[in-house]
Enzyme design. Structure first.
Site, short mmCIF file in Angstrom:
data_model
loop_
_atom_site.label_atom_id
_atom_site.label_comp_id
_atom_site.label_asym_id
_atom_site.label_seq_id
_atom_site.Cartn_x
_atom_site.Cartn_y
_atom_site.Cartn_z
N TYR A 140 39.62 31.40 37.43
CA TYR A 140 40.96 31.27 36.65
C TYR A 140 41.54 32.57 36.23
O TYR A 140 42.67 32.82 36.50
CB TYR A 140 40.94 30.34 35.50
N LYS A 179 45.00 34.27 37.59
CA LYS A 179 46.14 34.55 36.82
C LYS A 179 46.46 36.09 36.75
O LYS A 179 47.50 36.36 36.59
CB LYS A 179 45.92 34.12 35.33
#
Length: 260
Positions: free
Chosen positions: A164, A168
């Site tokens: 993640y 991002k």
């Protein structure tokens, strides 16, 4: 729990404009779709869960007479993107890439290929493909605004797992690339970096090591949980002409978490 009522629009900022919103069935995506529609925009809303889109349509179209079309599908799938473009027609003025998934806080030595690939598919590849698909329409019109939802995890490594966090950081970089290459053609691309938000995105912590490493940091630094409408306010500001001089920015909307 019933979502709080959206803030009353102060203008018709999106009158005559078509905006695609992904992840529109719940959370930040839903709040963004509601805000745009109530400010006069035509919304093309997509989500992977059909029931959520049905509820959105019932509220906004049947209940309020607003201009919303829905497309069910995985944002990373080519057929979903084709359906979104077909629904939008000849113009797309704005794109809000909101859909995203978490990674169970798996650290680098525990993340599996399936988690890595799925997180990047939804969080990076899907937004890239959809942005690539709408850019020709925006460039032809000489204007357009793309807003990607990044995360606190785009700014630091202690807010999520390896997949993640990497995804991002990637979407923040992609946002800046769009702004750099296509800014001279009238395109603006910006990102919002939320902290903790009250959504239904699943965020289990499946790693005992991550719980020991990340847990204490998050318990002492995370500000109060934000409501989706607070993020929608930032996203719609970036989509609108109110932010006409903003391009390539990653805007934290995290209650000050990024300064801790």
């Amino acid at each position: 729990m019933t979502d709080p009522a959206p803030a009353s629009p102060s203008s018709a900022r999106f009158a005559g404009r078509t905006v695609i919103v992904t992840g529109a069935g719940s959370g930040i995506g839903r709040a963004t779709a509601v805000r745009i529609a109530t400010e006069g925009g035509r919304v093309i809303a997509t989500d992977v869960v059909a029931d959520r889109l049905d509820a959105l349509r019932n509220e906004l179209v049947d209940g309020a007479g607003l201009d919303v079309e829905t497309v069910v599908g995985d944002v990373a799938a080519a057929e979903t993107i084709e359906a979104l473009l077909a629904a939008a027609g000849e113009r797309v003025d704005g794109l809000a890439n909101v859909a995203g998934i978490m990674d169970a806080f798996l650290p680098p030595d525990e993340v599996d290929d399936g988690t890595w690939e799925r997180v990047f598919s939804v969080n990076v590849t899907g937004p890239m493909r959809l942005t690539r698909a709408v850019l020709p329409l925006m460039i032809a019109a000489g204007r357009g605004s793309v807003v990607n939802v990044a995360s606190e995890a785009a700014l630091k490594a202690s807010a999520a797992g390896a997949a993640y966090t990497s995804s991002k950081h990637a979407i923040a970089g992609y946002t800046k690339s769009v702004a750099f290459f296509h800014g001279p053609q009238g395109i603006r691309a910006n990102a919002v970096a939320p902290g903790a938000v009250a959504t239904n995105i699943e965020a289990p912590m499946r790693s005992e090591y991550a719980a020991r490493r990340v847990g204490p940091i998050m318990q002492t630094t995370i500000p109060p949980v934000a409501q989706p409408e607070q993020l929608a306010a930032a996203i719609t500001w970036l989509l609108s002409d109110d932010s006409a001089n903003v391009n390539g920015a990653v805007l934290p909307s995290d209650g000050g978490w990024s300064v801790v």
